[in-house]
Design a protein around this motif. Structure first.
Motif, mmCIF file in Angstrom:
data_model
loop_
_atom_site.group_PDB
_atom_site.id
_atom_site.type_symbol
_atom_site.label_atom_id
_atom_site.label_comp_id
_atom_site.label_asym_id
_atom_site.label_seq_id
_atom_site.Cartn_x
_atom_site.Cartn_y
_atom_site.Cartn_z
ATOM 1 N N GLU A 17 4.430 -3.912 2.992
ATOM 2 C CA GLU A 17 4.795 -4.155 1.590
ATOM 3 C C GLU A 17 6.308 -4.363 1.474
ATOM 4 O O GLU A 17 6.765 -5.214 0.701
ATOM 5 C CB GLU A 17 4.340 -2.991 0.698
ATOM 6 N N GLN A 46 8.244 -10.885 -8.171
ATOM 7 C CA GLN A 46 7.257 -10.645 -7.117
ATOM 8 C C GLN A 46 7.805 -9.656 -6.082
ATOM 9 O O GLN A 46 7.109 -8.741 -5.635
ATOM 10 C CB GLN A 46 6.896 -11.982 -6.451
ATOM 11 N N GLU A 50 6.334 -5.912 -4.986
ATOM 12 C CA GLU A 50 6.016 -5.483 -3.608
ATOM 13 C C GLU A 50 6.685 -4.154 -3.298
ATOM 14 O O GLU A 50 6.112 -3.297 -2.624
ATOM 15 C CB GLU A 50 6.447 -6.548 -2.598
ATOM 16 N N HIS A 53 4.587 -1.577 -4.759
ATOM 17 C CA HIS A 53 3.398 -1.306 -3.935
ATOM 18 C C HIS A 53 3.755 -0.339 -2.806
ATOM 19 O O HIS A 53 3.011 0.603 -2.519
ATOM 20 C CB HIS A 53 2.842 -2.602 -3.316
ATOM 21 N N GLU A 94 -0.188 -13.638 1.067
ATOM 22 C CA GLU A 94 -1.033 -12.733 0.276
ATOM 23 C C GLU A 94 -2.423 -12.584 0.898
ATOM 24 O O GLU A 94 -3.023 -11.512 0.831
ATOM 25 C CB GLU A 94 -1.130 -13.217 -1.179
ATOM 26 N N VAL A 97 -2.025 -10.050 3.520
ATOM 27 C CA VAL A 97 -1.913 -8.706 2.947
ATOM 28 C C VAL A 97 -3.300 -8.207 2.521
ATOM 29 O O VAL A 97 -3.642 -7.040 2.742
ATOM 30 C CB VAL A 97 -0.930 -8.680 1.745
ATOM 31 N N GLN A 127 -4.912 -7.380 -5.124
ATOM 32 C CA GLN A 127 -4.869 -8.537 -4.224
ATOM 33 C C GLN A 127 -5.640 -9.730 -4.783
ATOM 34 O O GLN A 127 -5.266 -10.881 -4.544
ATOM 35 C CB GLN A 127 -5.380 -8.164 -2.826
ATOM 36 N N GLU A 130 -3.151 -11.254 -7.018
ATOM 37 C CA GLU A 130 -2.033 -11.844 -6.280
ATOM 38 C C GLU A 130 -2.429 -13.194 -5.669
ATOM 39 O O GLU A 130 -1.683 -14.162 -5.738
ATOM 40 C CB GLU A 130 -1.578 -10.902 -5.153
HETATM 41 FE FE1 FEO Z 1 1.650 -5.979 -2.101
HETATM 42 FE FE2 FEO Z 1 1.508 -9.021 -2.665
HETATM 43 O O1 FEO Z 1 0.766 -7.539 -1.936
#
Ligand code: FEO
Length: 164
Positions: A17, A46, A50, A53, A94, A97, A127, A130
């Motif tokens: 992240e 963005q 992150e 996150h 993404e 991720v 997700q 995203e």
């Molecule tokens: Fe934390 Fe864009 O995934």
């Protein structure tokens, strides 16, 4: 108390992240230099998300009595072939991720760690959002790539992104 296996896997995800945050910050710098401030703004937001996150996982580990182990963050790419290439990479990143969150969920299942499964359900839903956002921008870019005025209009729209 959280298991060592689960703790190690969450620490790996914190690093991913943080790398995502760094990658999007690098894209923000790229867009600033390219004269697309709206896209740069989108990337700043963005990048901030992150970081949130990473911190969500960080605080979760602390709450579970685990140990946060921060690792080195890899150097992100700094140049892209154009706006389209950068957003194609956002979408591809993404997807990576998402895979990584799903793998983490598999660990939580194997460890019978129910609390981590609940936490990860938030990440799984996030997700979906995203990937959808990135895919939509790639689609818009595909349609307008050759038209500079339309690119500037899209840049204006991207610049309106709030901190959601
Ligand atoms: Fe934390 Fe864009 O995934």
């Amino acid at each position: 108390m959280i298991s060592q296996t689960m703790q190690d896997a969450i620490n790996e995800q914190i690093n991913k992240e943080m790398f995502s945050s760094y990658l999007y910050l690098s894209m923000a710098a790229y867009f600033e230099n390219t004269g697309l401030p709206g896209a740069a703004k989108w990337m700043y937001v963005q990048s901030g998300e992150e970081n949130e996150h990473a911190m969500k996982l960080f605080h979760y580990l602390v709450d579970r009595g685990g140990k946060v182990a921060l690792k080195a963050i890899a150097t992100p790419q700094a140049e892209w072939a154009g706006p389209m290439a950068a957003f194609v990479e956002v979408y591809a990143h993404e997807q990576l991720v998402t895979k990584s969150i799903h793998d983490l969920y598999e660990v939580a299942l194997a460890e019978k760690d129910y609390a981590t499964q609940v936490l990860l359900q938030w990440f799984i839903s996030e997700q979906v959002e995203e990937e959808k956002n990135a895919a939509e921008i790639v689609d818009s870019m595909k349609r307008i790539e050759a038209h500079e005025t339309a690119v500037l209009q899209l840049d204006h729209r991207l610049g309106k992104r709030g901190n959601d």
